[in-house]
Design a protein around this motif. Structure first.
Motif, PDB file in Angstrom:
ATOM      1  N   UNK A  23       0.230 -17.646 -43.678  1.00  0.00           N
ATOM      2  CA  UNK A  23       0.260 -17.877 -42.282  1.00  0.00           C
ATOM      3  C   UNK A  23      -0.173 -16.739 -41.398  1.00  0.00           C
ATOM      4  N   UNK A  24       0.516 -15.409 -41.681  1.00  0.00           N
ATOM      5  CA  UNK A  24      -0.077 -14.326 -41.254  1.00  0.00           C
ATOM      6  C   UNK A  24      -1.644 -14.107 -40.927  1.00  0.00           C
ATOM      7  N   UNK A  25      -2.176 -14.397 -42.283  1.00  0.00           N
ATOM      8  CA  UNK A  25      -3.570 -14.398 -42.207  1.00  0.00           C
ATOM      9  C   UNK A  25      -4.275 -15.209 -41.237  1.00  0.00           C
ATOM     10  N   UNK A  26      -3.806 -16.587 -41.089  1.00  0.00           N
ATOM     11  CA  UNK A  26      -4.113 -17.482 -40.106  1.00  0.00           C
ATOM     12  C   UNK A  26      -4.035 -17.002 -38.820  1.00  0.00           C
ATOM     13  N   UNK A  27      -2.872 -16.250 -38.463  1.00  0.00           N
ATOM     14  CA  UNK A  27      -3.170 -15.862 -37.236  1.00  0.00           C
ATOM     15  C   UNK A  27      -3.934 -14.771 -36.855  1.00  0.00           C
ATOM     16  N   UNK A  28      -4.342 -13.890 -38.027  1.00  0.00           N
ATOM     17  CA  UNK A  28      -5.429 -12.976 -37.613  1.00  0.00           C
ATOM     18  C   UNK A  28      -6.855 -13.897 -37.317  1.00  0.00           C
ATOM     19  N   UNK A  29      -7.083 -14.701 -38.215  1.00  0.00           N
ATOM     20  CA  UNK A  29      -8.156 -15.518 -38.013  1.00  0.00           C
ATOM     21  C   UNK A  29      -8.348 -16.160 -36.560  1.00  0.00           C
ATOM     22  N   UNK A  30      -7.221 -16.903 -36.281  1.00  0.00           N
ATOM     23  CA  UNK A  30      -7.374 -17.389 -34.992  1.00  0.00           C
ATOM     24  C   UNK A  30      -7.391 -16.193 -33.656  1.00  0.00           C
ATOM     25  N   UNK A  31      -6.709 -15.242 -34.092  1.00  0.00           N
ATOM     26  CA  UNK A  31      -6.846 -14.066 -33.040  1.00  0.00           C
ATOM     27  C   UNK A  31      -7.913 -13.660 -32.937  1.00  0.00           C
ATOM     28  N   UNK A  32      -9.145 -13.580 -34.145  1.00  0.00           N
ATOM     29  CA  UNK A  32     -10.273 -13.194 -33.883  1.00  0.00           C
ATOM     30  C   UNK A  32     -11.103 -14.104 -33.269  1.00  0.00           C
ATOM     31  N   UNK A  33     -10.951 -15.660 -33.180  1.00  0.00           N
ATOM     32  CA  UNK A  33     -11.527 -16.411 -32.358  1.00  0.00           C
ATOM     33  C   UNK A  33     -11.230 -16.274 -30.807  1.00  0.00           C
ATOM     34  N   UNK A  34      -9.854 -16.078 -30.651  1.00  0.00           N
ATOM     35  CA  UNK A  34      -9.362 -15.540 -29.255  1.00  0.00           C
ATOM     36  C   UNK A  34     -10.164 -14.608 -28.661  1.00  0.00           C
ATOM     37  N   UNK A  64       6.048 -15.137 -30.682  1.00  0.00           N
ATOM     38  CA  UNK A  64       5.037 -15.812 -31.131  1.00  0.00           C
ATOM     39  C   UNK A  64       4.471 -17.056 -30.178  1.00  0.00           C
ATOM     40  N   UNK A  65       5.591 -17.708 -30.128  1.00  0.00           N
ATOM     41  CA  UNK A  65       5.418 -19.207 -29.299  1.00  0.00           C
ATOM     42  C   UNK A  65       4.942 -18.851 -27.908  1.00  0.00           C
ATOM     43  N   UNK A  66       5.476 -17.899 -27.230  1.00  0.00           N
ATOM     44  CA  UNK A  66       5.144 -17.529 -25.909  1.00  0.00           C
ATOM     45  C   UNK A  66       3.571 -16.882 -25.829  1.00  0.00           C
ATOM     46  N   UNK A  67       3.436 -15.842 -26.711  1.00  0.00           N
ATOM     47  CA  UNK A  67       2.179 -15.084 -26.715  1.00  0.00           C
ATOM     48  C   UNK A  67       1.113 -15.755 -27.303  1.00  0.00           C
ATOM     49  N   UNK A 111      -4.332 -21.162 -24.706  1.00  0.00           N
ATOM     50  CA  UNK A 111      -4.616 -21.678 -23.578  1.00  0.00           C
ATOM     51  C   UNK A 111      -5.527 -21.148 -22.689  1.00  0.00           C
ATOM     52  N   UNK A 112      -5.330 -19.762 -22.528  1.00  0.00           N
ATOM     53  CA  UNK A 112      -6.548 -19.104 -21.845  1.00  0.00           C
ATOM     54  C   UNK A 112      -7.739 -19.011 -22.429  1.00  0.00           C
TER      55      UNK A 112
END
Length: 340
Positions: free
Chosen positions: A31-42, A116-119, A125-126
């Motif tokens: 799950x932490x790795x998926x956050x990193x991947x989505x963070x890259x997309x962001x 995590x939810x808020x940030x 969304x942005x």
């Protein structure tokens, strides 16, 4: 989905939370790795997203006009579903070596979850605009052509390959955490089955059933297996009353059936949040607290506690009723060919 049933059953057969520790650790890493991947997309889509966000939100009126009030109950149900981890509080605390330290762990964990939810929600969304799916990875799979910042980058993978890899990682994380989420259901279902069997046997013998004041529903270990907080050495270790492989497999199969009947993720999350989220978050906990508060001697803060718990219960029932109605209507509209 049916192909995943055997491995899920095998993983759900692990007897205790301690035996699930490696699976939970692996799921946390994924799950932490998926956050990193989505963070890259962001990051790749951030500049374009910020520019579009600023152009469409010039004033407070733009924010208010963007709200679809008809979908507010569904959004509330989704939030309730996101807090599904609160049902694990009692079983995790009861399995700790030193439960007195659980308070600090609980505060720290929920602080991290809230951040995590808020940030994460605000950043998505942005960067990606209006996310109208129950899963950010599923939404991005449907809108991968809109990831303009990703095109022309030095990444070795295409947007589709990158999103597909992220979805696989998220799915594996959910797969390995499923047995953990199953434990509260096993505890409650097992106790209900044991009560039913116990009452049926006693009724057949013309004896009295279990007393109504029994606190078995909040005791995750059978009383005859516990002595001063430790299991008897000569008795087999039983973590939860009524636990059996048959019960676990029935719960797993029921989960698969619900997922097949309601394949649309957003509708499934809203329905689960309305039916179970409101109950586990805002109805059952304050009801138990209210019951014990009423038994206490008269104190200055007693009536304030009663009003507070009663307010939470009323809010929970409002969410449960209106959320269930809205989510059922959403499911019906999906089957009628109108997902909106």
């Amino acid at each position: 989905m049916v192909c995943l049933l055997p491995p899920v059953m095998i993983l759900s057969s692990l007897p205790s939370l301690k035996s699930l520790a490696p699976s939970i650790a692996l799921a946390s890493f994924l799950m932490a790795l998926s956050f990193v991947f989505i963070g890259v997309l962001i990051c790749f889509n951030w500049e374009d997203g910020v520019a579009e966000w600023e152009s469409s939100h010039a004033s407070l009126r733009d924010y208010l006009d963007e709200i679809n009030w008809k979908l507010v109950p569904l959004a509330t149900c989704a939030i309730m579903y996101s807090l599904e981890g609160d049902q694990l509080i009692i079983p995790i605390e009861s399995s700790m070596t030193n439960p007195r330290r659980f308070g600090k762990v609980l505060i720290f964990s929920f602080t991290i979850i809230g951040l995590l939810f808020c940030v994460f929600g605000s950043a998505c969304s942005v960067a990606f605009g209006k996310v109208d799916n129950g899963s950010i990875t599923a939404y991005l799979m449907d809108h991968r052509t809109e990831l303009e910042g990703f095109h022309g980058s030095t990444m070795p993978l295409s947007p589709y390959q990158f999103l597909l890899l992220t979805n696989v990682i998220v799915s594996l994380s959910v797969f390995f955490t499923y047995p953990l989420q199953l434990f509260p259901a096993i505890g409650l279902s097992g106790q209900i089955v044991c009560r039913w069997i116990h009452n049926k046997r006693y009724n057949s013998l013309d004896n009295n059933p279990l007393p109504d004041e029994s606190t078995v529903l909040i005791d995750f270990k059978p009383a005859d297996k516990i002595s001063n907080g430790h299991e008897n050495e000569n008795e087999p270790i039983v973590d939860m009353e009524g636990d059996s492989l048959l019960l676990r497999y029935c719960l797993v199969i029921s989960t698969v059936v619900v997922a097949i009947v309601i394949p649309h993720l957003k509708a499934l999350i809203a329905l689960a949040g309305a039916v179970t989220g409101a109950a586990t978050s805002l109805i059952i906990p304050p009801t138990l607290a209210l019951k014990f508060t009423l038994k206490d001697e008269v104190k200055i803060s007693k009536w304030r506690s009663i009003l507070f718990y009663s307010l939470l219960i009323m809010i929970g029932w409002v969410y449960a009723i209106f959320g269930t109605i809205s989510s059922v209507k959403d499911v019906i509209s999906i089957y009628n060919g109108d997902p909106e």
